[in-house]
Design an enzyme around this catalytic site. Structure first.
Site, mmCIF file in Angstrom:
data_model
loop_
_atom_site.group_PDB
_atom_site.id
_atom_site.type_symbol
_atom_site.label_atom_id
_atom_site.label_comp_id
_atom_site.label_asym_id
_atom_site.label_seq_id
_atom_site.Cartn_x
_atom_site.Cartn_y
_atom_site.Cartn_z
ATOM 1 N N CYS A 152 -72.731 -40.465 42.391
ATOM 2 C CA CYS A 152 -73.403 -40.913 41.158
ATOM 3 C C CYS A 152 -74.907 -41.030 41.370
ATOM 4 O O CYS A 152 -75.550 -41.981 40.880
ATOM 5 C CB CYS A 152 -72.832 -42.226 40.640
ATOM 6 N N ASP A 156 -81.376 -53.554 40.930
ATOM 7 C CA ASP A 156 -79.975 -53.153 40.949
ATOM 8 C C ASP A 156 -79.427 -53.619 42.303
ATOM 9 O O ASP A 156 -79.679 -53.005 43.331
ATOM 10 C CB ASP A 156 -79.887 -51.627 40.801
ATOM 11 N N GLN A 194 -75.516 -52.903 45.740
ATOM 12 C CA GLN A 194 -75.299 -52.770 47.192
ATOM 13 C C GLN A 194 -76.114 -53.818 47.961
ATOM 14 O O GLN A 194 -76.257 -53.724 49.177
ATOM 15 C CB GLN A 194 -75.692 -51.352 47.664
ATOM 16 N N HIS A 213 -78.994 -44.949 41.542
ATOM 17 C CA HIS A 213 -77.651 -44.611 41.050
ATOM 18 C C HIS A 213 -77.776 -44.266 39.560
ATOM 19 O O HIS A 213 -78.685 -44.759 38.887
ATOM 20 C CB HIS A 213 -76.784 -45.860 41.249
#
Ligand code: C6P
Length: 397
Positions: free
Chosen positions: A356, A192, A195, A117
């Site tokens: 994104c 990250d 999700q 992202h």
């Protein structure tokens, strides 16, 4: 208890007396009454600034805020002092890029991947520009998985920052293995988890990473609250990101010393009401159980896959073995923006665009896709309504 998405849906006021089919959960999730109540109760009964007010209201607010930190810590298997409240994944990664990133030198390398992202690309591009370090990408395969045999982990790699699950392809990356590879070359491993944590049981110690970032609003909590988890040894060593109230120990006219962790990284009044909402969201998710949630998403995603494949004329992006509840696709002869508009007429919400993740879309050879993404309240009926609407729209074109 048998899981029922239909029952779960009743806890969400937005679905009450509505035919809304909400399939944009990777962007943000809806809020259950329990979360709304926790935030309202904070404002109605315990609103005072945290860690500052010596009166009862202040200690009540502080207790609720710190209690949420404990819930977050427990949820991901970490001690409370390693939980830094931020505004979301984006701020968490920027914090790292501005602190760890700024310790890099020319010749050092940052390793990310083609499926990231923008939040896990742009802060590193900026850090590389400031320091002279280079940014390297792990390529992806046809199936939308990391091409691990061509992942350039080497002695120059200082930071590895990878997504737990792709917000476009749904691919779940093998974080344990990636953490090992990062540590073998002496690099720091950042995940990250925007999700990740909302959709599966996460234990940061088991993942073996050094940092894990996520956003509350993608897991039933309010907007404006997120988390950066980091190992004590790193957090103790790092300089603060922002300066201001609460992050200090002593301030003189010339200089300042820092508060202990995690407060060293929480300058200014934190989003404490939202943090309390995050605590309530975690209670809600834990009551269902993260394994139950992941399993439900697997079932509904497979159901949607089968249904989409029956419709025909669709290209689906990503077919990783390990995947979560996200399906990106394009329909022959219909621009994704037109598709979204027609679906909206049936009160069906999906996201279309580059999500994104422009570098990934470029690798896929597209500028935009349509994307459906699931959460605990989506059921087969939502997918059926979506497919029926799609069939009708195809008829117009
Ligand atoms: N993805 C989507 O529709 P923030 O905006 O800070 O809460 O989360 C940023 C972010 C970081 N990493 C991944 C993998 C993400 O999916 C997101 C947010 C949303 O896909 C909004 S762009």
């Amino acid at each position: 208890m048998n899981f029922s998405a239909k029952e779960v849906k009743k806890d969400f006021p937005i679905f009450k007396d509505s035919n809304l089919v909400y399939l944009d959960n990777a962007a943000t999730t809806q809020k259950p009454q329990a979360v709304l109540d926790a935030v309202e109760s904070l404002y109605k009964e315990a609103n005072a600034n945290v860690h500052r007010a010596l009166y009862s209201l202040g200690s009540d607010a502080t207790e609720r805020f710190e209690n949420s930190r404990k819930k977050v810590a427990n949820f991901i298997g970490a001690p409370s002092k390693e939980i830094i409240f931020t505004s979301g994944t984006t701020e968490s990664i920027n914090l790292l890029a501005r602190t760890l990133g700024d310790t890099l030198n020319s010749g050092d390398e940052i390793l990310i991947s083609e499926m990231e992202h923008h939040s896990n690309i742009v802060p590193w591009q900026m850090a590389a520009k400031r320091t002279g370090a280079s940014l390297k990408y792990i390529p992806i395969t046809e199936s939308g998985e990391l091409e691990l045999e061509n992942a350039d982990f080497n002695i120059k790699t200082k930071i590895v920052s990878l997504t737990h699950m792709s917000n476009v392809l749904g691919t779940i990356n093998p974080i344990e293995e990636l953490s090992k590879r990062a540590h073998e070359v002496g690099a720091i491993m950042i995940v990250d988890g925007a999700q990740g944590v909302p959709h599966m049981a996460v234990n940061v110690k088991d993942l073996g990473c050094d940092f894990y970032a996520f956003s509350g609003h993608k897991m039933l909590a309010p907007t404006g609250i997120g988390v950066l988890w980091g190992k004590t040894e790193h957090l103790e060593e790092m300089d603060p990101f922002m300066g201001g109230g609460e992050m200090i120990d002593i301030v003189s006219m010339e200089s300042s010393t820092w508060n202990e962790i995690p407060y060293k990284f929480e300058a200014g009044t934190p989003n404490f009401a939202q943090a309390v909402g995050l605590g309530a969201a975690i209670d809600y998710l834990e009551k269902i159980g993260m394994d139950e949630i992941q399993n439900h998403e697997k079932v509904i995603t497979q159901y949607a896959y089968n249904a989409l494949n029956q419709i025909g004329g669709l290209k689906i992006y990503g077919s990783a073995k390990e995947r979560g509840g996200v399906i990106s696709f394009n329909v022959d002869g219909i621009h994704p923006y037109d598709l979204a508009q027609f679906l909206n007429e049936d009160n069906i919400a999906i996201r279309v665009g580059h999500h994104c993740a422009q570098p990934l879309l470029k690798t896929l050879g597209e500028t935009a896709t349509a994307r459906m993404s699931f959460y605990i309240y989506n059921d087969e009926l939502d997918v059926d309504k979506f497919c029926a609407s799609l069939e009708t729209i195809k008829g117009y074109f």
